[in-house]
Scaffold this active site. Structure first.
Site, PDB file in Angstrom:
ATOM      1  N   ARG A 169      23.891  54.831 -16.769  1.00 43.61           N
ATOM      2  CA  ARG A 169      24.943  55.506 -17.125  1.00 43.61           C
ATOM      3  C   ARG A 169      24.351  56.745 -17.826  1.00 43.61           C
ATOM      4  O   ARG A 169      23.361  57.209 -17.908  1.00 43.61           O
ATOM      5  CB  ARG A 169      26.150  54.762 -18.030  1.00 43.61           C
ATOM      6  N   LYS A 217      15.245  50.061 -13.513  1.00 45.86           N
ATOM      7  CA  LYS A 217      15.662  51.348 -14.037  1.00 45.86           C
ATOM      8  C   LYS A 217      15.203  52.348 -12.895  1.00 45.86           C
ATOM      9  O   LYS A 217      15.876  53.253 -12.198  1.00 45.86           O
ATOM     10  CB  LYS A 217      15.327  51.653 -15.231  1.00 45.86           C
ATOM     11  N   ASN A 221      17.383  54.540 -10.713  1.00 45.08           N
ATOM     12  CA  ASN A 221      17.240  56.068 -10.640  1.00 45.08           C
ATOM     13  C   ASN A 221      17.010  56.721  -9.173  1.00 45.08           C
ATOM     14  O   ASN A 221      17.198  57.809  -9.045  1.00 45.08           O
ATOM     15  CB  ASN A 221      16.466  56.566 -11.725  1.00 45.08           C
TER      16      ASN A 221
END
Length: 350
Positions: A169, A217, A221
């Protein structure tokens, strides 16, 4: 004289989460000698324990602030003394890395890259040289997964634990304590850090053992940064076509072309003319560099990632690296010599 007795009592600081050993009265009414430290009878984090937090940037500072607000005893460190003073004014303590590592049972790092994390953890003045056995390093940065693997191995050799818990977020979610965490940890270590994660965010995903959080992650991303580039190109094309931006967005947000970046980040940032950074183009470029390096190491071809990476390189070369990454729309429109896409404040797709 009757023998002195000790029994576990509930810790007054964090009842009902814990049971801690504490002083009790002996049978004669005299107070028993003080124990050298509290010994927890489970793996939960006691809120009386000190938590170290290193890295008070745009994401780290609000995360640390939420820990203070939720009652954790926090010790902070950052090269930016203004950020440190702000946290101290809220009730945190400040310390250099060796003192922080000695005094804190969980040390959190939220730093820009693998280089800073390894410099902070290793060496004579680093965390590993001064942390007490049984302590946890929870790195919440987005770094090279191979660096996380190296740190986990060295932590284990020192009798320490390693957790990787990068943040999902946006910065405004961190401000509100609504972050999402992708955690790589053992079950026992996750139980110890979960109260901290609950204070800083709303959603925790246990991705597997240490190292899986950072790898998750990078996958996340990769999509977020690529979608930002695709959105920017689509909006620039709509501007060149002379389309009404509001009508175009109504279509895009109502079909399978929609995506979270367009619906949330673009609508709240660049389309309103706000490119102040929540997550910068520089950081997006760094993360795509990590994605490509990790893909190469794993022999996974990612030609789209390579193209997106170079588009962000172009934005940085034209001095736009400090913009929010949604500002890629403005960068592309500037290169094409067309108006920047904007909607009125308060606009909704209807």
């Amino acid at each position: 004289m009757a023998a002195t007795t000790r029994q576990p009592l509930r810790c007054w600081r964090c009842w009902p989460l814990l049971r801690c050993r504490a002083d009790v009265l002996c049978l004669t009414g005299a107070r028993a000698p003080r124990l050298p430290s509290w010994t927890h009878t489970n793996k939960e984090t006691c809120m009386a324990d000190k938590i170290g937090f290193i890295g008070l940037g745009r994401m780290g500072k609000p995360m640390a602030a939420n820990l203070v607000k939720k009652g954790f005893a926090l010790v902070v460190h950052d090269l930016n003394q203004t950020a440190v003073k702000d946290l101290v004014a809220m009730g945190a303590q400040s310390a250099q890395v060796p003192e922080l590592a000695r005094d804190c049972s969980i040390i959190v790092t939220m730093l820009p890259s693998s280089v800073e994390v390894e410099q902070t953890a290793l060496g004579e003045g680093g965390i590993f040289a001064h942390a007490q056995p049984g302590s946890i390093l929870m790195d919440m940065s987005t770094i090279d997964p191979l660096a996380t693997d190296r740190l986990a191995q060295q932590a284990a050799a020192k009798g320490l634990s390693m957790v990787d818990a990068p943040v999902g977020r946006l910065a405004e979610h961190a401000d509100r304590g609504e972050s999402l965490f992708m955690v790589g940890a053992s079950d026992a270590d996750l139980a110890r850090v979960q109260p901290l994660l609950n204070a800083m965010g709303t959603t925790t995903h246990h991705c597997g053992p240490v190292g899986t959080g950072g790898r998750t992650k990078l996958v996340n991303n990769y999509l977020a940064v690529t979608l930002t580039q695709v959105n920017a190109e689509a909006l620039a094309l709509s501007q060149r076509f002379g389309l009404d931006i509001g009508k175009t967005l109504q279509v895009l947000l109502g079909t399978s072309a929609t995506n979270g970046q367009l619906r949330m980040n673009f609508a709240n940032k660049v389309l309103l003319g706000d490119t102040t950074p929540g997550f910068t183009i520089d950081l997006a470029h760094k993360d795509m560099s990590l994605v490509i390096a990790a893909a190469h190491a794993s022999k996974v071809p990612m030609p789209v990632a390579a193209a997106v990476h170079e588009s962000y390189s172009l934005a940085r070369a034209s001095q736009h690296g400090g913009l929010d990454f949604s500002g890629m729309a403005d960068v592309l429109c500037g290169l094409a010599g067309i108006d920047k896409p904007r909607v009125p404040k308060g606009w909704t797709p209807g």
